[in-house]
Design a protein around this motif. Structure first.
Motif, mmCIF file in Angstrom:
data_model
loop_
_atom_site.group_PDB
_atom_site.id
_atom_site.type_symbol
_atom_site.label_atom_id
_atom_site.label_comp_id
_atom_site.label_asym_id
_atom_site.label_seq_id
_atom_site.Cartn_x
_atom_site.Cartn_y
_atom_site.Cartn_z
ATOM 1 N N TRP A 88 4.429 10.259 -13.502
ATOM 2 C CA TRP A 88 4.559 8.731 -13.496
ATOM 3 C C TRP A 88 3.130 8.259 -12.567
ATOM 4 C CZ3 TRP A 88 7.670 6.136 -16.267
ATOM 5 C CH2 TRP A 88 8.800 7.012 -16.801
ATOM 6 N N ARG A 89 2.777 7.057 -13.265
ATOM 7 C CA ARG A 89 1.662 6.266 -12.547
ATOM 8 C C ARG A 89 2.081 4.657 -12.532
ATOM 9 N NH1 ARG A 89 0.154 10.354 -15.542
ATOM 10 N NH2 ARG A 89 -2.147 11.590 -14.904
ATOM 11 N N LEU A 90 1.652 4.254 -11.460
ATOM 12 C CA LEU A 90 1.603 2.789 -11.259
ATOM 13 C C LEU A 90 0.581 2.060 -10.401
ATOM 14 C CD1 LEU A 90 2.613 2.028 -8.168
ATOM 15 C CD2 LEU A 90 4.795 2.782 -8.940
ATOM 16 N N ILE A 91 0.395 0.898 -10.344
ATOM 17 C CA ILE A 91 -0.631 0.225 -9.664
ATOM 18 C C ILE A 91 0.143 -0.890 -8.740
ATOM 19 C CG2 ILE A 91 -2.552 0.780 -11.031
ATOM 20 C CD1 ILE A 91 -2.495 -2.171 -12.197
ATOM 21 N N ILE A 92 -0.804 -1.021 -7.702
ATOM 22 C CA ILE A 92 -0.414 -2.067 -6.645
ATOM 23 C C ILE A 92 -1.598 -2.979 -5.947
ATOM 24 C CG2 ILE A 92 0.627 -2.255 -4.380
ATOM 25 C CD1 ILE A 92 1.834 0.420 -4.421
ATOM 26 N N GLY A 93 -1.382 -3.964 -6.296
ATOM 27 C CA GLY A 93 -2.312 -4.916 -6.064
ATOM 28 C C GLY A 93 -2.783 -4.945 -4.513
ATOM 29 N N SER A 94 -4.239 -5.048 -4.315
ATOM 30 C CA SER A 94 -4.760 -5.153 -2.859
ATOM 31 C C SER A 94 -6.193 -5.632 -2.867
ATOM 32 C CB SER A 94 -4.702 -3.511 -2.452
ATOM 33 O OG SER A 94 -5.112 -3.499 -1.080
ATOM 34 N N LYS A 95 -6.768 -5.393 -1.636
ATOM 35 C CA LYS A 95 -8.227 -5.678 -1.498
ATOM 36 C C LYS A 95 -8.580 -4.968 -0.390
ATOM 37 C CE LYS A 95 -7.838 -9.669 1.758
ATOM 38 N NZ LYS A 95 -8.032 -11.138 1.947
ATOM 39 N N ARG A 96 -10.000 -4.866 -0.406
ATOM 40 C CA ARG A 96 -10.878 -4.319 0.521
ATOM 41 C C ARG A 96 -12.335 -5.413 0.743
ATOM 42 N NH1 ARG A 96 -12.235 0.314 -1.365
ATOM 43 N NH2 ARG A 96 -10.292 1.654 -0.411
ATOM 44 N N ASP A 97 -12.065 -5.911 2.030
ATOM 45 C CA ASP A 97 -12.949 -6.926 2.196
ATOM 46 C C ASP A 97 -12.645 -8.069 0.994
ATOM 47 O OD1 ASP A 97 -14.092 -5.578 4.469
ATOM 48 O OD2 ASP A 97 -15.516 -4.643 3.204
ATOM 49 N N GLN A 98 -13.751 -8.370 0.269
ATOM 50 C CA GLN A 98 -13.459 -9.280 -0.832
ATOM 51 C C GLN A 98 -13.355 -8.634 -2.305
ATOM 52 O OE1 GLN A 98 -12.609 -12.627 -0.888
ATOM 53 N NE2 GLN A 98 -12.048 -11.873 1.159
ATOM 54 N N ARG A 99 -13.272 -7.256 -2.270
ATOM 55 C CA ARG A 99 -13.076 -6.348 -3.486
ATOM 56 C C ARG A 99 -11.811 -6.270 -3.830
ATOM 57 N NH1 ARG A 99 -15.654 -2.845 -6.777
ATOM 58 N NH2 ARG A 99 -17.546 -3.119 -5.902
ATOM 59 N N GLY A 100 -11.392 -6.988 -4.922
ATOM 60 C CA GLY A 100 -9.985 -6.761 -5.504
ATOM 61 C C GLY A 100 -9.884 -5.283 -5.884
ATOM 62 N N LEU A 101 -8.554 -4.877 -5.822
ATOM 63 C CA LEU A 101 -7.947 -3.388 -6.292
ATOM 64 C C LEU A 101 -6.844 -3.536 -6.910
ATOM 65 C CD1 LEU A 101 -8.893 -1.899 -2.570
ATOM 66 C CD2 LEU A 101 -10.420 -1.700 -4.667
ATOM 67 N N ALA A 102 -6.837 -2.362 -7.920
ATOM 68 C CA ALA A 102 -5.663 -2.124 -8.273
ATOM 69 C C ALA A 102 -5.432 -0.491 -7.913
ATOM 70 C CB ALA A 102 -5.857 -2.056 -9.931
ATOM 71 N N ILE A 103 -4.771 -0.352 -6.773
ATOM 72 C CA ILE A 103 -4.456 0.954 -6.190
ATOM 73 C C ILE A 103 -3.697 1.732 -7.296
ATOM 74 C CG2 ILE A 103 -3.614 2.316 -4.544
ATOM 75 C CD1 ILE A 103 -4.579 -0.185 -2.492
ATOM 76 N N LEU A 104 -3.933 3.015 -7.339
ATOM 77 C CA LEU A 104 -3.253 3.997 -8.275
ATOM 78 C C LEU A 104 -2.441 4.749 -7.588
ATOM 79 C CD1 LEU A 104 -2.835 4.943 -11.273
ATOM 80 C CD2 LEU A 104 -4.769 6.310 -11.083
ATOM 81 N N TYR A 105 -1.178 4.885 -8.017
ATOM 82 C CA TYR A 105 -0.501 6.304 -7.366
ATOM 83 C C TYR A 105 0.350 6.787 -8.489
ATOM 84 C CZ TYR A 105 -0.015 4.446 -2.521
ATOM 85 O OH TYR A 105 -0.160 4.124 -1.362
ATOM 86 N N ARG A 106 0.485 8.111 -8.253
ATOM 87 C CA ARG A 106 1.069 9.001 -8.983
ATOM 88 C C ARG A 106 2.288 9.728 -8.640
ATOM 89 N NH1 ARG A 106 -4.286 10.962 -9.005
ATOM 90 N NH2 ARG A 106 -5.602 10.132 -10.696
ATOM 91 N N SER A 107 3.262 10.353 -9.540
ATOM 92 C CA SER A 107 4.617 10.810 -9.080
ATOM 93 C C SER A 107 5.103 11.770 -10.198
ATOM 94 C CB SER A 107 5.634 9.856 -8.595
ATOM 95 O OG SER A 107 6.813 10.522 -8.155
ATOM 96 N N LYS A 108 5.646 12.975 -9.762
ATOM 97 C CA LYS A 108 6.429 13.876 -10.627
ATOM 98 C C LYS A 108 7.711 13.589 -10.736
ATOM 99 C CE LYS A 108 3.170 17.841 -9.903
ATOM 100 N NZ LYS A 108 3.011 19.083 -9.308
ATOM 101 N N ASP A 109 8.331 12.692 -9.811
ATOM 102 C CA ASP A 109 10.027 12.677 -9.641
ATOM 103 C C ASP A 109 10.100 11.154 -9.512
ATOM 104 O OD1 ASP A 109 9.067 12.354 -7.196
ATOM 105 O OD2 ASP A 109 10.359 13.899 -6.445
ATOM 106 N N PHE A 110 9.081 10.230 -9.605
ATOM 107 C CA PHE A 110 9.560 8.997 -9.059
ATOM 108 C C PHE A 110 10.054 8.728 -7.809
ATOM 109 C CE2 PHE A 110 10.496 4.420 -10.391
ATOM 110 C CZ PHE A 110 9.622 4.253 -11.351
ATOM 111 N N MET A 111 10.096 9.673 -6.958
ATOM 112 C CA MET A 111 10.337 9.630 -5.705
ATOM 113 C C MET A 111 9.439 9.900 -4.620
ATOM 114 S SD MET A 111 13.727 8.495 -5.188
ATOM 115 C CE MET A 111 13.994 9.171 -3.465
ATOM 116 N N HIS A 112 8.552 10.817 -4.877
ATOM 117 C CA HIS A 112 7.400 10.943 -4.038
ATOM 118 C C HIS A 112 6.186 10.593 -4.899
ATOM 119 C CE1 HIS A 112 10.688 13.943 -2.871
ATOM 120 N NE2 HIS A 112 10.282 13.621 -1.932
ATOM 121 N N TRP A 113 5.409 9.730 -4.050
ATOM 122 C CA TRP A 113 4.085 9.068 -4.622
ATOM 123 C C TRP A 113 3.165 9.461 -4.138
ATOM 124 C CZ3 TRP A 113 4.279 6.436 -9.270
ATOM 125 C CH2 TRP A 113 5.655 6.111 -9.823
#
Length: 497
Positions: A201-226
């Motif tokens: 599984w993959r999802l993104i979460i909104g964020s920023k570093r300084d003024q750079r907008g980020l779509a932080i990516l996470y992965r999981s095999k079981d939807f519990m541990h990311w």
């Protein structure tokens, strides 16, 4: 000169809004601690309030801010303040519908109760897991006021209304740490997850570093541990915080909507972001490289004022979902209105939901096309028709028989001569600025022509919705249509079209 074909329906105003509100997504907000628990003396808004909508979905009172379908029932989980008309005391309220028009309110589905969300249950998204089990990922605010990501499941899958939800004891599943260097106050709004060919599984979460907008990516095999990926799905400098990201596939060859996990040669991807700095949102169309887990916007598709927007009005924190019952992708968006805080307190409510729309890829492949869902036509009644009429420059034609403050209008303009169209200056790249410069009172070659709405009898007060037609500067056989609204003569900024 134009030929106008006009048809109009009044709405039945009593059939839609006996419920609480919508929109699951949280945008930036101002905190008014003294008003967060201000209650009305009456539990219902004033019946004679001329600005309350009957066509859009909104709560009967107080502040509002993921849609999904389960066993044939549509669900809207939305941020709601049960105690006041400003942002605060946020819970996930819940309403259901079988037609996306008439809604039934339920008790709050998710509310602060654990350390990982004790200071607020903010935005998130629904994902339907294999076997049809819904999962809800959402942002919680912990005792240190850090933004962390939590997971909840329905308590009873046999209940089609999904009235009770249970948070997993492992919460939070994703959180800022010294190791990952995630901004603790800018880490929110997890998207609907998608399943890759590697069964992760993959999802993104909104964020920023300084003024750079980020779509932080996470992965999981079981939807519990990311696990956080080493790189974001996408990022952009000078954008600031990316709120409420939305990432989904769209067909290049069909108008049929696609499940979020769909990929292939006939699929493009869309990344939508809501910019915290400007309170505007933009989308890009591009290519998702599955093997590298990166998104690359097409050439010319950008996240800035020259980029593409769903809507140029009051429209923010939007979210799409795949309607598996009718194979379509539906877009929702939050309208935060233009009223003041004092005005909201007086009228007793704040915010409403934009009309739900289906979205498909334009034949050019360069932008999206949207249209109100067909179910909204159920609200039409008392049709008023205006026969085909020739419009001459400067002429006005009143539409008689319209007594409601809200109306659904279908109008077609037939242009007989395009020679008078103005040439579009190549420096005019921002349609919103162009609309403001060329308002309804500015005469042009072809336009303005359209409608005067919310008009007083003497026309001193009105809101113009109008069109202009331009010639392309490098191809006189190619035309550009500009649609605008001009509120400079509106009586009140409370008016919502």
């Amino acid at each position: 000169m134009a030929m106008m074909i006009f048809s109009l329906w009044q709405f039945c105003l009593l059939s839609l809004l006996l419920s609480y509100g919508v929109v699951e997504l949280q945008a930036s907000h101002h905190v008014y601690s003294n008003l967060q628990t201000t209650q009305l003396t009456s539990t219902q808004p004033q019946a004679k309030d001329p600005y309350r909508t009957g066509y859009h979905f909104q709560p009967p009172k107080n502040w509002i801010n993921g849609p999904m379908i389960y066993k044939g029932i549509y669900h809207l989980f939305y941020q709601y303040n049960p105690k006041g008309v400003v942002w605060g005391n946020i819970v996930w309220a819940h309403s259901t519908s079988t037609d996306l028009v008439n809604w039934i309110p339920h008790e709050a589905a998710i509310y602060p109760s654990e350390p990982s969300d004790i200071n607020g249950c903010w935005s998130g998204s629904a994902t339907i897991l294999p076997g049809g089990k819904p999962a809800m990922l959402y942002t919680g605010i912990n005792p240190q006021n850090q933004q962390v990501q939590n997971l909840a499941f329905p308590k009873n899958l046999s209940d089609p209304f999904l009235r009770e939800w249970v948070k997993v004891p492992q919460n939070p599943l994703m959180a800022p740490t010294q190791a990952n260097q995630i901004n603790v106050s800018s880490f929110r709004d997890p998207t609907t997850a998608w399943l890759g060919p590697d069964k992760r599984w993959r999802l993104i979460i909104g964020s920023k570093r300084d003024q750079r907008g980020l779509a932080i990516l996470y992965r999981s095999k079981d939807f519990m541990h990311w696990t956080k990926a080493k790189h974001p799905l996408h990022s952009k400098e000078k954008n600031g915080m990316w709120e409420c990201p939305d990432f989904f596939p769209i067909s290049k060859t069909s108008s049929v909507g696609l499940d979020t996990s769909t990929y292939g040669p006939n699929v493009k991807h869309v990344l939508k972001i809501s910019l915290d700095n400007t309170r505007k949102e933009y989308y890009t169309i591009g290519t998702y490289n599955i093997s590298k887990d990166i998104y690359i916007p097409d050439k010319g598709s950008v996240e800035s004022d020259s980029g593409l927007r769903y809507d140029y009005g009051k429209f923010y924190a939007s979210k799409t979902f795949f309607d598996s019952a009718k194979n379509r992708r539906i877009l929702w968006g939050w309208i935060n209105e233009s009223s003041s805080v004092n005005g909201d307190v007086k009228k007793g409510w704040s915010g409403l939901q934009a009309i739900p729309r289906t979205i498909v890829l334009d034949k050019s492949g360069k932008q999206l096309v949207q249209w109100p869902i067909v179910e909204l036509e159920k609200l039409r009644t008392k049709e008023v028709k205006l026969p085909s009429t020739v419009l001459k420059g400067g002429s006005l034609h009143e539409v008689f028989g319209v007594t409601a403050a809200q109306a659904d209008v279908e109008v077609a303009f037939e242009i007989s001569d395009f020679k008078k169209a103005e040439v579009l200056d190549p420096s005019w790249t921002n349609p919103q600025i162009l609309c403001s410069k060329k308002g309804a009172s500015v005469k042009g070659g072809l336009g303005p022509f359209g409608l005067l709405t919310l008009a007083s009898k003497d026309l001193k007060e009105n809101t113009a919705v109008f069109y202009r037609i331009f010639k392309s500067h490098n191809n006189y056989k190619k035309y550009v249509v500009l649609m605008c609204s001009d509120q400079s003569r509106s009586l009140s900024l409370l008016a919502t079209l």
